[in-house]
Design an enzyme around this catalytic site. Structure first.
Site, short mmCIF file in Angstrom:
data_model
loop_
_atom_site.label_atom_id
_atom_site.label_comp_id
_atom_site.label_asym_id
_atom_site.label_seq_id
_atom_site.Cartn_x
_atom_site.Cartn_y
_atom_site.Cartn_z
N GLY A 26 0.85 -1.19 0.00
CA GLY A 26 0.00 0.00 0.00
C GLY A 26 0.88 1.24 0.00
N ALA A 81 2.24 2.93 2.37
CA ALA A 81 3.41 2.83 3.24
C ALA A 81 4.40 1.82 2.69
CB ALA A 81 2.97 2.45 4.66
N SER A 85 -17.05 9.52 0.02
CA SER A 85 -15.99 10.37 0.57
C SER A 85 -16.52 11.41 1.55
CB SER A 85 -15.27 11.10 -0.55
OG SER A 85 -14.44 12.09 0.00
N ARG A 121 -14.88 12.67 12.27
CA ARG A 121 -15.66 11.48 11.92
C ARG A 121 -16.35 10.83 13.11
NH1 ARG A 121 -11.34 8.98 7.57
NH2 ARG A 121 -11.88 10.46 5.95
N HIS A 156 -14.15 1.73 9.24
CA HIS A 156 -13.37 2.26 8.14
C HIS A 156 -11.87 2.13 8.34
CE1 HIS A 156 -12.28 4.76 4.83
NE2 HIS A 156 -11.81 5.72 5.57
#
Lengths: 246, 646, 220
Positions: free
Chosen positions: B42, B44, B284, B337, B408
């Site tokens: 990914g 990273a 999003s 969030r 998430h």
């Protein structure tokens, strides 16, 4: 909804494959195509059979992992979607659905509907990047890039590398995939420096890996889940002539 | 073992500069001799592998997908934060640092977060140089947008596909290094065990997912960039293959697990619609820039909406409760969030939810369309609207979207020190796999920032501080007994799963685990529920090892086996999350304990007792893990109750 | 350079350039053919034929023309074989993708045109070279006028000719726009124009050719 499924089964790369017929019942129209296959697999596991292998991961149309040639169309009978975004409401109740793996010499079958798409990685490795090392780069705003150019580059850069273009093309050509990357980078000033080397290396690798030639049929564009245009192929051709003939 | 976070001394702004000035480095000639294993590709993993390859190390990189480009970073939509202050709206490194600490509800390490904010600007420079087509103004300069938890516009984006473009940039850099031969790629290969020799991480055991063969790989250091474990909930926004197994393998070998209970529930996902559902789709967070969230003020109206007797567009303006704007006037729809998710849950639990299940709220764009015109909205969110319509068969230009929170991201992960090293020397964890920078809640557009910061700019430095002492260590033979032993463990686990030969599919267990997690270890937790969850998970785990059925054999392409191994780990990880959640008797960020809230329902922290990182040590199968505490010291920031009201 | 002509795009460029040259040649060919219809007993037509068979410049062009034909055909066949090899296992379900219809059958229409070309050469060009005996009704090897009229008086030949022209139209329909795309000329403003001209060309040119046997057969 009920469906009859004709699915390609093949134990491994060397095995001889065949179509098997399956039935699924009571499928919700809101369910995605892959979720329908999940339910079939659950059935098969209950019967202690090997479930159908298919590639999938993000299930939101961006990873490019899912494939499937459904009733004669990569990613099925919807436009601008991947198989994971295809919903069963797009099919008629009672319909017979044929499911085949991507077919191309460069994409050998691994098992059932899973194919090996590492040829795409090899094309990118040949030059589908800007060879900048980490650090030592100018400020991000040092080079203004016209919005229109940036948008065009983004249009091309959206490619998810799923291989639908190859699967749809009657010649199993990878031109749209390669063109998308060549275009994305050629449109940006950062990509200009290596543009000539890049297009030559990528096209040579594409040819070497056994993809077919482009006959401008446009099936790739019609089936691309990200709706990448064949104008990118024209741009790649230009880039290729520029690189080879000047 | 005493936790040593190795935070450099000196003033906050100087720590990273000072660290780099004084750290050990490895000379070019020695770099060629040192091998590094990177698991995961990914943001990273790919950025780290590419950068380490550029530096001259011999790198092996592994991913379970068929290509490094498929890693789930690709699905990040909204954007990436950086303290560039291009819009001249008052941003600075300090403000990004401050917002991140505050957004994380004061449960992150100051030094790490400051470093993250410092290198954030380099990331944007790097990505632009790689050809990432960020959104631009007509002037040709980069455009920014605002995101939750910030009062400045510092988010760079590439339509709704920022993660994809950043990952493709890193994938390009990685591909370049593969082309040069500095990095060797192993796709469709999954890590099954960690090899520890004399207390140091020295390699991994992997399974070739095509042939089923187990393979041994040596490395002078091992880097885990294996992402988060949100899939413990079964339904989440994570990819189907995302898993916590590499982290669990490290945990079982002695790496401490940091803050496992900190889970981010994202407020804007498409609601659940059926049992067959395999994943939840995120819309999003950027949608909250222009969309207004509401439910009806009247329960009867909500009831009618649920039954389809009334359309949302029929509900008059004065009958709508824009509850985020009502409760949090200063930030409105752009609260962090965790706050937005809990507020949605609160409304739905109180009976105001909409959608057929009553577990949904409206996200309405009619005002924005009126104000800006349909064309502008289409430009900003066109692809998201299209995605929504494809999934739900509803047109969000005409009727409000329905959204509900979904799992998430996991802020928790392997405990790492300032150098990103776990408690096993030579084992590093970067990106979502570590616990480090987001505290108890991650702000939008910060995951991409952290992944790339770790991979491009932090690990390539800090790993040298360790490897400088390894230059005399030869490449070990994988014939060593430790490798054989690790392989045997992996093989035994596989054999054990096949030996069960029960009657139920892996997915059926995974779904049951998901329900337990969502009901008791989800958005709101309490002592009773968590205690119950621990019991239920233990019972389910026992049942799993008695009744799971995996078809086929280990020596073939067998996705069911892959899932079975991952779910076996989730069944342990879920319990660990519940244990951590139970022990943390406070509410902070994504961890909300119903017993600890303010009178108006806000999270109530307990800084006296819980201002620490909980690092759990594995003590054996079915044994209680041992808690270690890393106290958090806030020197540059005043710790306050988070306030998004004024 | 060798690399370039061996690459898929290089080969495609050759196809496109040769194809376009052939397409231009068709205009010249058609304009001469239409002189048959002039009511002067073939005088103008015969004059044009004489010019075409004797002019040095045209002779040079002729070499290019045959070269183009040869390369267009050889490259076409090589590319097609590669394309078939690129998919060793075919799909069971036929493709339903939205595509330009005629593009799928370029090799087929192309091969049919090639067959037509051989017949055409047997009837005219080889006669001129003296490889084939002068047909009945013609006075000498260059008496193309009478050869044309005699052939077109035969309804079987004429209708076959007309059918060949329709198939050539199919070939041209995709050819023009495809050649421009291959040359890298794809532009939001000009490509629709190119496509329009390509289609018009693919209709008008075969129509012009087909009109001659039709006229000879029924109105001469």
């Amino acid at each position: 909804m009920d469906f009859t499924l004709k699915i390609w089964r093949q134990e491994n790369a060397k095995a001889k494959g065949r179509f098997e017929t399956y039935h699924v019942t009571n499928i919700s129209p809101d369910c995605s195509f892959l979720e329908m296959l999940d339910q079939l697999n659950e059935q098969l596991i209950q019967q202690k059979q090997m479930p159908i292998c298919f590639d999938h991961d993000c299930r939101e149309g961006i990873c490019g992992m899912c494939s499937l040639y459904i009733n004669g169309r990569p990613h099925g009978n919807d436009t601008g979607v991947t198989t994971c975004q295809l919903h069963m409401r797009r099919f008629k109740d009672g319909e017979t659905i044929w499911i085949e793996p991507w077919r191309a010499k460069a994409f050998p079958v691994i098992r059932d509907l899973v194919v090996d798409r590492s040829a795409f990685d090899k094309i990118i490795q040949a030059g589908g990047y800007i060879s900048v090392s980490t650090g030592g780069v100018p400020d991000a705003n040092a080079i203004p890039i016209p919005k229109e150019k940036a948008e065009l580059a983004m249009d091309a850069a959206q490619c998810i590398g799923c291989g639908a273009c190859v699967a749809a093309c009657k010649n199993a050509s990878a031109m749209l995939f390669v063109a998308a990357k060549v275009s994305h980078l050629a449109l940006l000033p950062q990509g200009q420096v290596e543009a000539k080397r890049r297009v030559k290396a990528m096209v040579a690798k594409m040819d070497e890996l056994g993809f077919g030639n482009c006959t401008n049929t446009g099936a790739c564009e019609a089936e691309c889940p990200k709706e990448i245009k064949i104008t990118n192929i024209a741009r790649m051709n230009r880039e290729f002539y520029k690189a080879s003939l000047t | 073992m005493e936790l040593n976070s190795k935070i450099p001394s000196g003033p906050l702004e100087q720590k990273w500069t000072q660290y780099r000035a004084h750290q050990h480095l490895v000379s070019p000639a020695n770099k060629r001799k040192l091998e590094i294993i990177v698991v995961g590709t990914g943001l990273a993993g790919a950025s780290a592998a590419a950068t380490l390859g550029e530096l001259g190390f011999k790198v092996k990189v592994f991913c379970f997908q068929d290509s490094p480009r498929r890693a789930h970073s690709i699905a990040a939509q909204g954007g990436i934060n950086a303290a560039k202050n291009y819009p001249n709206d008052g941003d600075s490194i300090y403000r990004l640092f401050y917002d991140t600490i505050k957004g994380g509800d004061y449960r992150a390490r100051e030094a790490n977060v400051y470093r993250l904010a410092e290198v954030s600007n380099c990331i944007i420079d790097q990505c632009v140089a790689q050809g990432v087509p960020f959104a631009r103004e007509y002037s040709g300069y980069l455009e920014n947008r605002s995101f939750g938890g910030a009062q400045v516009s510092r988010t760079f984006y590439a339509r709704g596909q920022t993660g994809q473009q950043l990952l493709l940039g890193a994938y390009g850099a990685l591909s370049h290094q593969i082309h040069l031969g500095n990095v060797k790629l192993f796709p469709r290969t999954e890590m099954l065990n960690l090899v520890v020799i004399d207390g140091k991480a020295r390699g991994i055991i992997t399974r070739n997912l095509v042939t089923g063969e187990l393979e041994r790989h040596f490395g002078h250091a091992v880097v885990l960039a294996t992402g988060g474990y949100g899939n413990v909930f079964f339904l989440s926004t994570n990819a189907m293959g995302s898993n916590g197994s590499a982290a669990m393998q490290a945990y079982r070998k002695g790496a401490y697990f940091g803050n496992p209970c900190y889970t981010q529930i994202h407020p804007t996902c498409i609601p659940v619609h059926g049992d067959y559902q395999s994943k939840l789709t995120l819309m999003s967070e950027s949608l909250r820039n222009d969309g207004r969230i509401w439910v009806p003020k009247d329960k009867e109206v909500a009831e009618k909406l649920r039954k389809g007797l009334l359309k949302p567009t029929d509900v008059k303006e004065e009958d709508r409760d824009y509850y985020l704007e009502r409760r949090y006037p200063a930030f409105g729809n752009l609260v962090p969030r965790d706050v937005a998710s809990r507020a949605a849950k609160e409304r739905c639990d109180a009976g105001y939810g909409v959608g057929s299940t009553g577990l949904a709220v409206y996200l309405d764009f009619s005002d924005a369309i009126k104000r800006l015109g349909r064309k502008v909205i289409e430009e900003r969110y066109g692809n998201l609207f299209q995605m929504y319509e494809k999934i739900t068969a509803e047109n969000p230009y005409e009727t409000p979207m329905m959204i509900y929170p979904a799992t998430h991201y996991t802020m928790g992960g392997l405990w790492v020190d300032y150098e990103l090293m776990t408690t096993i020397p030579g084992l590093y964890a970067i990106g979502e796999a570590n616990f480090s920078d987001h505290g108890a809640n991650r702000l939008g557009a910060s995951a991409l920032m952290q992944g790339l910061a770790d991979g491009y700019f932090i690990l390539p430095y800090t790993i040298q501080n360790y490897l400088a002492h390894e230059i005399r260590t030869p490449s070990f033979s994988t014939e060593m007994s430790e490798f054989a032993e690790a392989e045997r463990e992996a093989r035994e686990r596989i054999d054990a799963i096949f030996a069960v030969n029960g009657n139920h599919s892996v997915d059926s267990f995974h779904k049951r685990l998901g329900h337990i997690m969502w009901d008791y270890v989800g958005m709101a937790r309490n002592r009773e529920g968590l205690t119950k969850a621990i019991e239920l998970i233990r019972a389910l785990r026992k049942e799993y090892w008695k009744d799971v059925y995996v078809p086929g054999s280990p020596y073939e392409f067998n996705p069911e086996l892959e899932k079975a191994l991952r779910v076996a780990d989730f069944l342990e990880l879920g319990e660990l999350m519940a244990i951590d959640a139970l022990h943390r008797e406070e509410s902070c960020g994504g961890h909300f304990r119903e017993e600890y809230q303010t009178p108006d329902g806000e999270a109530l922290r307990n800084d006296e007792q819980f201002a620490y990182v909980a690092a759990w040590e594995y003590k054996g199968q079915d044994q209680a893990p041992m808690l270690h505490k890393e106290p958090l010291h806030f020197e540059s920031i005043e710790v306050k109750q988070r306030n998004y009201k004024e | 350079m060798a690399k370039f002509f061996n690459s898929s795009i290089g080969k495609k460029l050759m196809m496109a350039l040769m194809g376009l040259f052939l397409a231009v040649f068709l205009v010249v060919h058609l304009s001469i053919n239409l002189l048959v219809l002039k009511n002067d007993g073939g005088e103008s037509y015969q004059k044009a034929v004489e010019f075409m068979t004797s002019n040095v410049l045209i002779k040079i062009m002729e070499v290019f023309l045959f070269g183009s034909f040869a390369l267009h055909i050889i490259y076409g066949i090589i590319l097609q074989i590669q394309n078939w090899l690129a998919r060793p296992v075919r799909y069971v379900k036929t493709n339903h993708s939205q595509t330009s219809f005629f593009s799928k059958y370029m090799i087929h229409t192309g091969l049919i045109i090639f067959i037509f070309l051989i017949i055409h050469f047997m009837n005219f060009y080889f006669v001129k070279l003296g490889w084939v005996a002068i047909p009945e009704g013609a006075t000498h090897r260059h008496d193309f006028y009478n050869m044309v009229i005699n052939l077109f008086k035969n309804p079987f030949y004429s209708w076959l000719y007309i059918i060949f022209m329709v198939l050539m139209g199919f070939h041209l329909h995709h050819a023009i726009q495809s050649a421009f795309q291959t040359m890298g000329w794809n532009h939001p403003i000009y490509t629709p124009i190119v496509k329009f001209i390509g289609v018009a060309y693919a209709i008008l040119i075969p129509l012009g050719f087909a009109f001659i046997p039709f006229y000879v057969l029924y109105f001469f």
